[in-house]
Design a protein around this motif. Structure first.
Motif, PDB file in Angstrom:
ATOM      1  N   ALA A  16      48.043  25.612 -28.337  1.00 29.25           N
ATOM      2  CA  ALA A  16      47.428  25.817 -27.023  1.00 29.25           C
ATOM      3  C   ALA A  16      48.041  27.013 -26.304  1.00 29.25           C
ATOM      4  N   LEU A  17      49.353  27.135 -26.353  1.00 28.61           N
ATOM      5  CA  LEU A  17      50.030  28.247 -25.681  1.00 28.61           C
ATOM      6  C   LEU A  17      49.835  29.563 -26.416  1.00 28.61           C
ATOM      7  N   GLN A  18      49.530  29.523 -27.714  1.00 27.30           N
ATOM      8  CA  GLN A  18      49.156  30.749 -28.412  1.00 27.30           C
ATOM      9  C   GLN A  18      47.831  31.286 -27.875  1.00 27.30           C
ATOM     10  N   ILE A  19      46.919  30.390 -27.551  1.00 23.14           N
ATOM     11  CA  ILE A  19      45.623  30.812 -27.031  1.00 23.14           C
ATOM     12  C   ILE A  19      45.781  31.428 -25.648  1.00 23.14           C
ATOM     13  N   GLN A  20      46.553  30.786 -24.792  1.00 24.64           N
ATOM     14  CA  GLN A  20      46.721  31.267 -23.420  1.00 24.64           C
ATOM     15  C   GLN A  20      48.119  30.917 -22.916  1.00 24.64           C
ATOM     16  N   PRO A  21      49.079  31.837 -23.045  1.00 22.51           N
ATOM     17  CA  PRO A  21      50.470  31.524 -22.702  1.00 22.51           C
ATOM     18  C   PRO A  21      50.684  31.093 -21.257  1.00 22.51           C
ATOM     19  N   ARG A  22      49.811  31.521 -20.347  1.00 24.47           N
ATOM     20  CA  ARG A  22      49.981  31.163 -18.941  1.00 24.47           C
ATOM     21  C   ARG A  22      48.961  30.126 -18.478  1.00 24.47           C
ATOM     22  N   ALA A  23      48.329  29.438 -19.405  1.00 27.26           N
ATOM     23  CA  ALA A  23      47.363  28.412 -19.003  1.00 27.26           C
ATOM     24  C   ALA A  23      48.062  27.370 -18.144  1.00 27.26           C
ATOM     25  N   PRO A  24      47.414  26.888 -17.090  1.00 27.58           N
ATOM     26  CA  PRO A  24      48.019  25.828 -16.271  1.00 27.58           C
ATOM     27  C   PRO A  24      48.326  24.602 -17.124  1.00 27.58           C
ATOM     28  N   TRP A  25      49.425  23.934 -16.817  1.00 26.10           N
ATOM     29  CA  TRP A  25      49.758  22.719 -17.562  1.00 26.10           C
ATOM     30  C   TRP A  25      48.649  21.689 -17.455  1.00 26.10           C
ATOM     31  N   SER A  26      47.966  21.667 -16.321  1.00 27.29           N
ATOM     32  CA  SER A  26      46.867  20.710 -16.168  1.00 27.29           C
ATOM     33  C   SER A  26      45.746  20.999 -17.156  1.00 27.29           C
ATOM     34  N   ALA A  27      45.444  22.286 -17.393  1.00 23.18           N
ATOM     35  CA  ALA A  27      44.386  22.648 -18.342  1.00 23.18           C
ATOM     36  C   ALA A  27      44.816  22.329 -19.770  1.00 23.18           C
ATOM     37  N   ILE A  28      46.067  22.619 -20.091  1.00 29.53           N
ATOM     38  CA  ILE A  28      46.577  22.307 -21.426  1.00 29.53           C
ATOM     39  C   ILE A  28      46.561  20.801 -21.656  1.00 29.53           C
ATOM     40  N   ALA A  29      47.015  20.058 -20.656  1.00 32.46           N
ATOM     41  CA  ALA A  29      47.047  18.601 -20.788  1.00 32.46           C
ATOM     42  C   ALA A  29      45.650  18.036 -21.001  1.00 32.46           C
ATOM     43  N   ALA A  30      44.673  18.566 -20.271  1.00 27.80           N
ATOM     44  CA  ALA A  30      43.301  18.075 -20.417  1.00 27.80           C
ATOM     45  C   ALA A  30      42.770  18.345 -21.815  1.00 27.80           C
ATOM     46  N   ALA A  31      43.061  19.528 -22.355  1.00 28.11           N
ATOM     47  CA  ALA A  31      42.584  19.866 -23.696  1.00 28.11           C
ATOM     48  C   ALA A  31      43.265  19.030 -24.774  1.00 28.11           C
TER      49      ALA A  31
END
Length: 340
Positions: A16-31
């Protein structure tokens, strides 16, 4: 006890962080089907173990990138590495087998700056027996697109960053450098925090960040200790390419799942290819793949990387881990105020 593997949850987070290193934790958690606090804590633990980190560097079209092969006595190899890691022009240093003892990736402001560095800096080190420089004329693919392959297409799509605005502000070079410095200390700094560092408003800071990311003046890349990635073998291939079949060959090479870098170079070969492989046996197998499936390509030379002591301007230990002297702020701080 030293850990030698990553859990499924850790690998999914890293993808997930490879796709978007600064993605909000909320967005990562949802995915990922988790919660923001859990994924933030998991990231903190990965950083503390030196297993993963976010690298910050420059890859704008205006810069000159080059690969430099170095031959030196074995007894002087690590001393030269230590010396060269002090230089801002040096992006990565690989200790390799084959016809080169070190392979350096350099990023300079211009070809003149590259010439000065190679001739006036490296050329004066008495321990270096020989140098060979290859200027990269184009980066056809790089590790920003390399993935751990842990998420499905739906999860991946949920994390893909949106396109930048059509109109972005022009960012002066000194401000772009300041943004790089701030992100190097804390790649996931909040927009509010970045604005405070830059002395501007959050909307202006957000727009400037989007601009420097779009231009390549700032690149953010999630990195993982190679021995734990599932692809522990790192190799370089130097390829000659039939000009009449170049387009088809480049398409095959850039689509190769093992590719970490595909670059057109000038200086003895046509293309430099860096790959991560599952096993040492794959070093030969991939050459068979080239012969059978990549038209017009022949392998002129190759090297296996023994160690990468310096990667994207960070010192890496013998286990492939990055442990900063001054750890970055706890990732949990980003839970309530995520980046853009």
């Amino acid at each position: 006890m030293q850990d030698h593997s990553l859990s499924v949850e850790e690998r999914r987070l890293l993808h997930a962080l490879q796709i978007q290193p600064r993605a909000p934790w909320s967005a990562i958690a949802a995915a990922l089907g988790s919660d923001a606090v859990t994924v933030a804590r998991r990231w903190t633990r990965l950083q503390e173990r030196g297993v993963a980190w976010i690298a910050v560097y420059r890859a704008a079209p205006s810069v000159t990138t080059a690969l430099v092969e170095v031959q030196c006595p074995p007894s002087e190899t690590m001393r030269i590495v230590e010396e060269l890691t002090r230089d801002p022009e040096v992006l990565t240093i690989d200790v390799t087998t084959g016809g080169r003892d070190l392979l350096l990736t350099l990023v300079c402001d211009s070809r003149d700056a590259l010439a000065r560095y190679v001739l006036e800096r490296m050329g004066t080190l008495p321990e270096i027996r020989a140098l060979r420089t290859h200027i990269a004329t184009a980066t056809l693919a790089d590790a920003r697109k390399w993935r751990l392959r842990e998420l499905d297409s739906t999860e991946t799509a949920a994390l893909e960053p949106s396109a930048p605005p059509a109109r972005l502000p022009s960012v002066p070079p000194e401000v772009a450098a300041r943004i790089r410095d701030v992100l190097a200390r804390d790649p996931r700094i909040t927009i509010t925090g970045l604005a405070a560092e830059l002395g501007t408003t959050p909307p202006r800071a957000s727009a400037m960040l989007a601009s420097v990311l779009a231009s390549g003046e700032v690149v953010l890349r999630t990195e993982i200790a190679r021995p734990l990635s599932g692809w522990p073998v790192y190799a370089w291939y130097f390829l000659d390419v039939d000009p009449l079949q170049r387009t088809a060959a480049v398409q095959r090479l850039t689509r190769l799942g093992e590719s970490r870098l595909v670059a057109s170079i000038v200086g003895g070969y046509d293309i430099a290819l860096a790959v991560w492989l599952r096993s040492i046996d794959d070093v030969a197998r991939i050459e068979t793949f080239f012969a059978e499936h990549v038209p017009g390509v022949s392998v002129a030379d190759r090297s296996v990387v023994l160690r990468t002591p310096y990667h994207l301007q960070k010192r890496i230990d013998a286990q492939g881990r990055y442990r900063p002297t001054h750890p970055e702020a706890d990732a949990e701080a980003d839970v309530t105020a995520p980046g853009p």
